[in-house]
Design an enzyme around this catalytic site. Structure first.
Site, PDB file in Angstrom:
ATOM      1  N   GLU A 202       0.834  -1.209   0.000  1.00 22.25           N
ATOM      2  CA  GLU A 202       0.000   0.000   0.000  1.00 22.25           C
ATOM      3  C   GLU A 202       0.865   1.255   0.000  1.00 22.25           C
ATOM      4  OE1 GLU A 202      -2.552   1.725  -0.204  1.00 22.25           O
ATOM      5  OE2 GLU A 202      -4.362   0.533   0.050  1.00 22.25           O
TER       6      GLU A 202
ATOM      7  N   ASN B  82      -9.641   5.348   2.456  1.00 15.89           N
ATOM      8  CA  ASN B  82      -8.589   5.070   1.487  1.00 15.89           C
ATOM      9  C   ASN B  82      -8.090   6.348   0.838  1.00 15.89           C
ATOM     10  OD1 ASN B  82      -7.321   2.508   1.033  1.00 15.89           O
ATOM     11  ND2 ASN B  82      -9.353   1.636   0.763  1.00 15.89           N
TER      12      ASN B  82
ATOM     13  N   ASP C 259      -9.655   2.174  -4.533  1.00  8.79           N
ATOM     14  CA  ASP C 259      -8.774   2.043  -3.365  1.00  8.79           C
ATOM     15  C   ASP C 259      -7.937   3.316  -3.240  1.00  8.79           C
ATOM     16  OD1 ASP C 259      -6.971   1.121  -1.370  1.00  8.79           O
ATOM     17  OD2 ASP C 259      -7.114  -0.930  -2.081  1.00  8.79           O
TER      18      ASP C 259
END
Length: 285
Positions: free
Chosen positions: A19, A147, A196
Site C-alpha cells: 500500500e 482510502n 482504493d
C-alpha cells in the site's frame, strides 16, 4: 479513452497487503508499506537499492518528514521515526479491532490519516487531520474503509475514497485546510472492482487503483473516465508518480485473500512515462 500498456515489475516482492506508494524527492526513493506484514519498504529506482524496516504494529501508511525520518499511520495511532530510527508517538487513539489505513500529506504539511476496522464494520473508521504539533481534528467519523486522499493542483479540491461507497468524492477546501461540500466525482460500476488508493497528476486528473478490478483508471477533473491501465494482478491497491520528473506511475499490489495469486501479486509495479505527477509535500512535524 485509451487502454494503457507497458506495465513492468519495478520490484519483485511478496507483500501481503502492499500500500501507500509515496515519492520522497529528498532521498530520490519510493516509500511503500506492507500493512499486514508490518513493514516499511523503500526503493531507489536509479540504483535498485532497497531497505526494509519492521514496525511493531500493522502500518497503513508511511510518509517522509520535513526534518528527516518518517511519519507512520499505525494500529493505535500515528507515530514518528526520526532520521536515526528512534520512535515516538505523535497521536494515540487505540480502538479494539481498528487500525490505521491510507494517509496523505496536504500542502500545509498536515497529515490526513484514515482508519478502518479489521472486519470492515460499516462506519467503524475515521478520517483525522493531524497538525504538525499532533493536534487532531476528526474530519469524518462514519467511514468504513478510509482510502485514497489527494488534492487538486490549485489546492481548491480534496479527493477522497471510502471504498465500499464505490465513489471518488470531492470536497471543497476552505481557509485553514478544512473541507466541506462533499459530493461524488465519479462512481465505479459494479463488476469493475472497488476504488482504493489514488493520486492526482499535474493536469488535475485523478488516478485510482481498483481492488479486485485488475486496473488503474484515470478520471478527468470533470469526472470522465479517459484512461484504463490493465494490470497483471487482481488486487492493485494504490498508485503514485515518482522517478525523474515524476513521470513514472508506481503501483502497489496485494496477495492477501487470493487462493492462487499471480507471480506479480505483492510486487511493486511501474508504468513508465505515464504522465506528470505533482510533488508531494513532507509532513511538517
Amino acid at each position: 479513452m485509451g487502454t494503457g500498456t507497458g506495465v513492468k515489475t519495478a520490484l519483485h516482492a511478496s507483500a501481503e497487503l502492499g500500500e501507500g506508494p509515496t515519492w520522497d524527492p529528498a532521498a530520490g526513493r519510493l516509500i511503500w508499506v506492507d500493512i499486514l506484514g508490518a513493514r516499511v519498504h523503500t526503493f531507489d529506482p536509479a540504483t535498485g537499492n532497497r531497505t526494509l524496516m519492521t514496525t511493531e504494529q500493522h502500518v497503513g501508511a508511511a510518509k517522509p518528514r520535513a526534518g528527516g525520518g518518517l511519519v507512520v499511520n499505525l494500529r493505535d495511532g500515528v507515530g514518528l521515526y526520526d532520521a536515526d530510527g528512534r520512535f515516538s508517538w505523535l497521536y494515540r487513539d487505540p480502538s479494539p479491532g481498528r487500525r490505521g489505513n491510507d494517509a496523505a500529506v496536504a500542502a500545509d504539511g498536515a497529515l490526513w490519516a484514515g482508519t478502518m476496522c479489521y472486519d470492515e464494520t460499516p462506519g467503524g473508521g475515521t478520517l483525522v487531520r493531524l497538525a504538525p504539533d499532533g493536534t487532531a481534528a476528526t474530519v469524518l467519523d462514519d467511514v468504513t474503509v478510509s482510502n485514497g486522499t489527494g488534492w487538486s493542483p490549485d489546492g481548491q479540491r480534496m479527493y477522497y475514497i471510502d471504498t465500499p461507497t464505490r465513489r471518488i468524492d470531492i470536497f471543497d477546501v476552505r481557509e485553514g485546510g478544512a473541507v466541506a461540500g462533499r459530493r461524488p466525482l465519479a462512481t465505479v460500476e459494479e463488476g469493475a472492482g472497488c476504488p482504493d488508493g489514488l493520486t492526482v497528476d499535474a493536469d488535475g486528473c485523478v488516478w485510482v487503483a481498483l481492488w479486485d478490478g485488475g486496473a488503474v483508471r484515470r478520471y478527468t477533473p470533470e469526472g470522465a473516465l479517459d484512461r484504463v491501465v490493465p494490470l497483471p494482478v487482481r488486487r492493485p491497491t494504490a498508485c503514485a508518480f515518482g522517478g525523474p520528473g515524476l513521470r513514472d506511475l508506481y503501483i502497489t499490489t496485494a496477495r492477501v485473500g487470493l487462493d492462487a495469486p499471480p507471480a506479480a501479486a505483492g510486487s511493486l509495479l511501474v508504468l513508465p512515462d505515464a504522465g506528470h505527477g505533482l510533488p508531494q509535500p513532507p509532513f511538517a512535524g
